[in-house]
Design an enzyme around this catalytic site. Structure first.
Site, PDB file in Angstrom:
ATOM      1  NE  ARG A  86     -10.121  -5.260   0.295  1.00  0.00           N
ATOM      2  CZ  ARG A  86      -9.191  -4.294   0.713  1.00  0.00           C
ATOM      3  NH1 ARG A  86      -9.859  -3.137   1.263  1.00  0.00           N
ATOM      4  NH2 ARG A  86      -8.036  -4.390   0.724  1.00  0.00           N
ATOM      5  NE  ARG A 100      -3.855   0.629   1.765  1.00  0.00           N
ATOM      6  CZ  ARG A 100      -4.975   0.561   2.416  1.00  0.00           C
ATOM      7  NH1 ARG A 100      -5.295   1.298   3.660  1.00  0.00           N
ATOM      8  NH2 ARG A 100      -6.000  -0.173   1.806  1.00  0.00           N
ATOM      9  CG  HIS A 136      -8.154   0.027  -3.057  1.00  0.00           C
ATOM     10  ND1 HIS A 136      -7.514  -1.070  -2.542  1.00  0.00           N
ATOM     11  CD2 HIS A 136      -8.786   0.435  -1.848  1.00  0.00           C
ATOM     12  CE1 HIS A 136      -7.570  -1.420  -1.258  1.00  0.00           C
ATOM     13  NE2 HIS A 136      -8.541  -0.632  -0.958  1.00  0.00           N
ATOM     14  CD  GLN A 138     -12.794  -1.806  -1.268  1.00  0.00           C
ATOM     15  OE1 GLN A 138     -11.920  -1.834  -0.387  1.00  0.00           O
ATOM     16  NE2 GLN A 138     -14.004  -2.282  -1.101  1.00  0.00           N
ATOM     17  CB  CYS A 148     -14.145   1.307  -0.331  1.00  0.00           C
ATOM     18  SG  CYS A 148     -13.762   2.934  -0.141  1.00  0.00           S
ATOM     19  CG  ASP A 203     -13.622   6.218  -0.967  1.00  0.00           C
ATOM     20  OD1 ASP A 203     -13.523   6.190   0.172  1.00  0.00           O
ATOM     21  OD2 ASP A 203     -12.624   6.284  -1.889  1.00  0.00           O
TER      22      ASP A 203
HETATM   23  N1   CP Z   1     -11.337  -0.335   2.212  1.00  0.00           N
HETATM   24  C1   CP Z   1      -9.863  -0.606   2.927  1.00  0.00           C
HETATM   25  O1   CP Z   1      -8.864  -0.850   1.859  1.00  0.00           O
HETATM   26  O2   CP Z   1      -9.848  -0.242   3.998  1.00  0.00           O
HETATM   27  P1   CP Z   1      -8.372   0.112   4.814  1.00  0.00           P
HETATM   28  O3   CP Z   1      -7.872   1.308   4.279  1.00  0.00           O
HETATM   29  O4   CP Z   1      -8.987  -0.091   6.087  1.00  0.00           O
HETATM   30  O5   CP Z   1      -7.544  -1.234   4.431  1.00  0.00           O
HETATM   31  N1  NVA Z   2      -9.934   6.676  -1.334  1.00  0.00           N
HETATM   32  C1  NVA Z   2      -9.516   6.411  -0.189  1.00  0.00           C
HETATM   33  C2  NVA Z   2      -9.682   4.531   0.109  1.00  0.00           C
HETATM   34  C3  NVA Z   2      -9.560   4.384   1.424  1.00  0.00           C
HETATM   35  C4  NVA Z   2      -9.529   2.823   1.572  1.00  0.00           C
HETATM   36  C5  NVA Z   2      -8.256   6.571   0.282  1.00  0.00           C
HETATM   37  O1  NVA Z   2      -7.353   6.678  -0.786  1.00  0.00           O
HETATM   38  O2  NVA Z   2      -7.858   7.092   1.279  1.00  0.00           O
END
Ligand code: CP
Ligand code: NVA
Length: 308
Positions: free
Chosen positions: A294, A104, A131, A134, A266, A226
């Protein structure tokens, strides 16, 4: 599966997607029946996090354990890729010890760079651009609730962000009509949208962008939202709160969608901002199925990329 890494939804063919969704559904139902499959026995996954996480961390770690493998958590600040050590050197070290990497990252180039330099599979656990895990979990959820995907209408209300990018690419691949309802200036990345357009031309999906959320949500089977401020955009918070104010998914807005529309997010959600309590806690919300999925979708992707 043809893909060797999962960096973007664009890496997956329609066949790869079907394979992941089908295996995910099977692993899910088998687990509920008390049957686990040690498909990754003795394998290890390194999990690199430059940003915080609840769902991604827990589902990858638990998923590896349920498959008979093991996950190593590397917290934000542990590695400092590009600062303490180059992305290439991190990749070349990790591949000597583990069988796969999930990362990430802020810059999409960081996770893409890991895939370029590592000979083991690399999975994008969220970057500033995409993502993909997701989106796979989301389409598994949609299929569970709606059956056939082709011909459905999905409307994403809010920021044309990383989650929206993976969703539009996946929708375009599988023939789901996709509407982005966003304020002017917050559309999706032009390159991603163009690519989605080409994919949609093949699948027969239609893509549109509208500035009016009520118009966007009209006749939708799936309404998605989101956060307005993604991780890394904190400095823009005040401006974004103002710009997105009329884009909250509340029961009035949802009233424009089909009566049996489902609502996805998400998570994490900012209740009272992009989504109202009455919607996220309401009968049309499937956000917890989505979070659960997930686990199953990623177990399928991990297996198809790392087994053997
Ligand atoms: N939706 C998602 O990726 O959640 P987290 O940021 O908690 O991993
Ligand atoms: N768009 C959000 C998604 C978190 C799972 C971010 O990048 O923070």
């Amino acid at each position: 599966m043809n893909a060797r890494d999962l960096i973007s939804i664009a890496d997956l063919s329609a066949g790869d997607i079907e394979e992941i969704l089908a295996l995910a559904a099977k692993l899910k139902s088998d687990r509920k029946a008390g049957r686990d499959h040690p498909l990754l026995r003795g394998k290890s996954l390194a999990m690199i996090f430059e940003k915080p996480s609840l769902r991604t961390r827990v589902t990858f770690e638990v998923g590896m354990q349920q498959l008979g493998g093991h996950a190593v958590y590397l917290a934000p600040g542990d590695i400092r890729m590009g600062e303490r050590e180059s992305v290439a050197d991190v990749a070349r070290n990790l591949e000597r010890w583990v069988d796969g990497i999930m990362a990430r990252t802020f810059a999409h180039n960081t996770v893409a760079g890991l895939a370029e330099y590592a000979t083991i599979p690399v999975i994008n656990g969220l970057s500033d651009l995409e993502h993909p895990c997701q989106a796979l979990a989301d389409f598994l959820t949609i299929r569970e609730h709606k059956g056939e995907l082709q011909g459905l209408k999905m409307t994403f209300v809010g920021d044309g962000n990383n989650v929206a990018h993976s969703l539009v690419l996946l929708a375009a691949k599988v023939g789901v009509d996709f509407t982005l309802a966003c304020p002017e200036g917050f559309e999706a990345d032009a390159g991603v949208w163009e690519l989605a357009g080409r994919l949609a031309a093949d699948s027969g999906a239609s893509l549109e962008v509208v500035a009016d959320p009520a118009e966007g949500v009209r006749n939708a089977d799936v309404v998605y939202t989101d956060v307005w401020v993604s991780m890394g955009q904190e400095e823009e918070t005040a401006k974004r709160m103002e710009v997105f104010r009329s884009f909250q998914v509340d029961s009035r807005l949802l009233g424009n969608a089909k009566r049996d529309a489902i609502v996805l997010h998400c998570l994490p959600a900012h209740r009272g901002l992009e989504i109202a309590d009455e919607v996220i806690d309401g009968r049309q919300s499937v956000v917890l199925d989505e979070a659960e999925n997930r686990l199953h979708a990623q177990k399928a992707a991990l297996t198809l990329l790392m087994a053997g």
